[in-house]
Design a protein around this motif. Structure first.
Motif, short mmCIF file in Angstrom:
data_model
loop_
_atom_site.label_atom_id
_atom_site.label_comp_id
_atom_site.label_asym_id
_atom_site.label_seq_id
_atom_site.Cartn_x
_atom_site.Cartn_y
_atom_site.Cartn_z
N SER A 85 13.79 15.78 -20.95
CA SER A 85 14.91 15.94 -20.03
C SER A 85 15.81 14.71 -20.06
O SER A 85 17.04 14.82 -20.11
CB SER A 85 14.39 16.18 -18.61
N ARG A 86 15.22 13.53 -20.03
CA ARG A 86 16.01 12.29 -20.08
C ARG A 86 16.76 12.16 -21.39
O ARG A 86 17.91 11.72 -21.42
CB ARG A 86 15.10 11.08 -19.88
N GLY A 88 17.79 14.62 -23.40
CA GLY A 88 18.91 15.57 -23.42
C GLY A 88 20.04 15.12 -22.53
O GLY A 88 21.22 15.22 -22.90
N ALA A 89 19.70 14.59 -21.33
CA ALA A 89 20.73 14.11 -20.40
C ALA A 89 21.48 12.93 -20.99
O ALA A 89 22.70 12.80 -20.82
CB ALA A 89 20.09 13.74 -19.07
N SER A 92 23.90 14.18 -23.47
CA SER A 92 25.00 14.85 -22.77
C SER A 92 25.99 13.82 -22.22
O SER A 92 27.20 14.00 -22.31
CB SER A 92 24.45 15.71 -21.64
N ASN A 98 26.00 21.22 -25.14
CA ASN A 98 24.66 21.81 -25.20
C ASN A 98 24.31 22.25 -26.62
O ASN A 98 23.18 22.10 -27.07
CB ASN A 98 24.56 23.00 -24.25
N VAL A 101 23.39 19.19 -28.71
CA VAL A 101 22.05 18.70 -28.36
C VAL A 101 20.99 19.62 -28.95
O VAL A 101 19.97 19.16 -29.49
CB VAL A 101 21.89 18.61 -26.83
N ALA A 146 12.79 21.63 -24.24
CA ALA A 146 13.73 20.51 -24.12
C ALA A 146 15.05 20.96 -23.50
O ALA A 146 15.60 20.28 -22.62
CB ALA A 146 13.97 19.87 -25.48
N SER A 149 14.56 21.76 -19.78
CA SER A 149 14.44 20.53 -19.01
C SER A 149 15.78 19.85 -18.86
O SER A 149 16.14 19.36 -17.78
CB SER A 149 13.44 19.57 -19.68
N ALA A 150 16.55 19.82 -19.95
CA ALA A 150 17.87 19.18 -19.90
C ALA A 150 18.81 19.93 -18.97
O ALA A 150 19.55 19.33 -18.19
CB ALA A 150 18.46 19.10 -21.31
N GLU A 153 18.00 19.15 -15.45
CA GLU A 153 18.50 17.81 -15.11
C GLU A 153 20.01 17.85 -14.88
O GLU A 153 20.52 17.26 -13.94
CB GLU A 153 18.16 16.84 -16.24
N TRP A 154 20.71 18.55 -15.75
CA TRP A 154 22.17 18.66 -15.60
C TRP A 154 22.54 19.39 -14.31
O TRP A 154 23.49 19.02 -13.64
CB TRP A 154 22.77 19.39 -16.81
#
Length: 295
Positions: A85-86, A88-89, A92, A98, A101, A146, A149-150, A153-154
């Motif tokens: 998650s971290r 991917g964020a 971003s 998206n 990524v 992934a 999770s991203a 988070e977004w």
């Protein structure tokens, strides 16, 4: 070389992939460290990227061991979900979409497939194909985890930013000792109405306000839920010892309130100035025009 089970038969594809991941953990992590997803996120040192890659490889091996290569909710993924998650964020925030990524996640698969093909070079073709398919499915599930999770988070970041914007768009102004006002502008929905209530009540406490003015001159219309929420705000302020005044009710809003049959047990005034004048009068402070009486 392919692994063998105790009875002399070839290992199942999932267990073969599991054993391969354990054997080639270091090599996979080293190759991933050169991929954009790891190289651009873990910038302190290459060793940091390698260690992060090892954590992901261990998670994949655990998922393969449980024969859940198609399940994004497999227990093995829980160890790396936050890390993914971290990552991917971070990509971003660097300006990637998206899709970009997702492409960087897909780029992690070829290095692993090449190592697997080299390891199983002497294995029967059918076994190699089955193991390759299992690895492909496993890497695809990792990619799905992934992205999920991203996206979570977004979404959380978007929700926090939205709440911050709502708070900024709902200022409380101290007009006089004991008088606070909330001038509202724009669309007023249920979420913003909740922010209005919390902000106003906090101001009543902080400012020891006896009067709280809700000015909705800039609000074009409200629905039934919002109207009821405003009435709850008035009632809550009253319970805290402050008298609430609603000013600037537009004709359309007045018609909505009448049509809904809502009981407006609240003081209303045509404008913010009228509401302030009323509150000052109740406090015993009269407004005097310096030019009055001059000829």
């Amino acid at each position: 070389m392919p692994e063998h089970e105790a009875d002399g038969q070839l290992a199942t594809p999932t267990h073969e992939v599991r054993d391969f991941l354990h054997r080639r953990r270091e090599q996979i992590a080293q190759r991933w460290a050169d991929e954009p997803l790891f190289r651009t996120v873990f910038t302190v040192s290459r060793d940091e990227a390698v260690e992060a890659g090892k954590v992901v490889v261990d998670a994949l091996a655990q998922v393969a061991d449980s024969d859940q290569v198609e399940d994004p909710d497999a227990a093995g993924f829980s160890e790396v979900r936050e890390q993914l998650s971290r990552m991917g964020a971070a990509r971003s925030r660097a300006g990637l979409s998206n899709t970009q990524v997702s492409s960087e996640l897909a780029a992690l698969r070829p290095p692993v497939e090449n190592l697997l093909a080299a390891d199983l070079e002497q294995a029967p073709p059918e076994h190699l194909r089955a193991c390759s398919t299992t690895l492909t499915v496993l890497m695809g599930t990792l990619r799905l985890v992934a992205m999920q999770s991203a996206l979570s988070e977004w979404q959380a970041l978007s929700d926090r930013q939205r709440m911050q914007l709502l708070e900024v768009a709902t200022p409380v102004i101290r007009l006089w000792d004991g008088i606070v006002a909330v001038p509202l502008i724009g669309t007023l929905d249920s979420a913003r109405s909740q922010v209005v209530m919390e902000t106003l009540l906090n101001a009543v406490v902080d400012q020891h306000a006896r009067f709280a003015i809700l000015d909705i001159t800039g609000v074009p219309t409200v629905d039934s839920l919002v109207a009821q929420h405003l009435m709850k705000t008035v009632a809550a302020a009253r319970l805290m010892g402050a008298q609430c005044i609603v000013s600037g009710i537009r004709p359309a809003i007045a018609q909505t309130i009448v049509h809904l049959g809502l009981d407006l047990d609240v003081i209303t005034r045509a404008s913010l100035a009228d509401a302030l004048g009323y509150a000052l009068h109740e406090l015993g402070a009269d407004i005097v025009n310096p030019g009055a009486g001059q000829r």
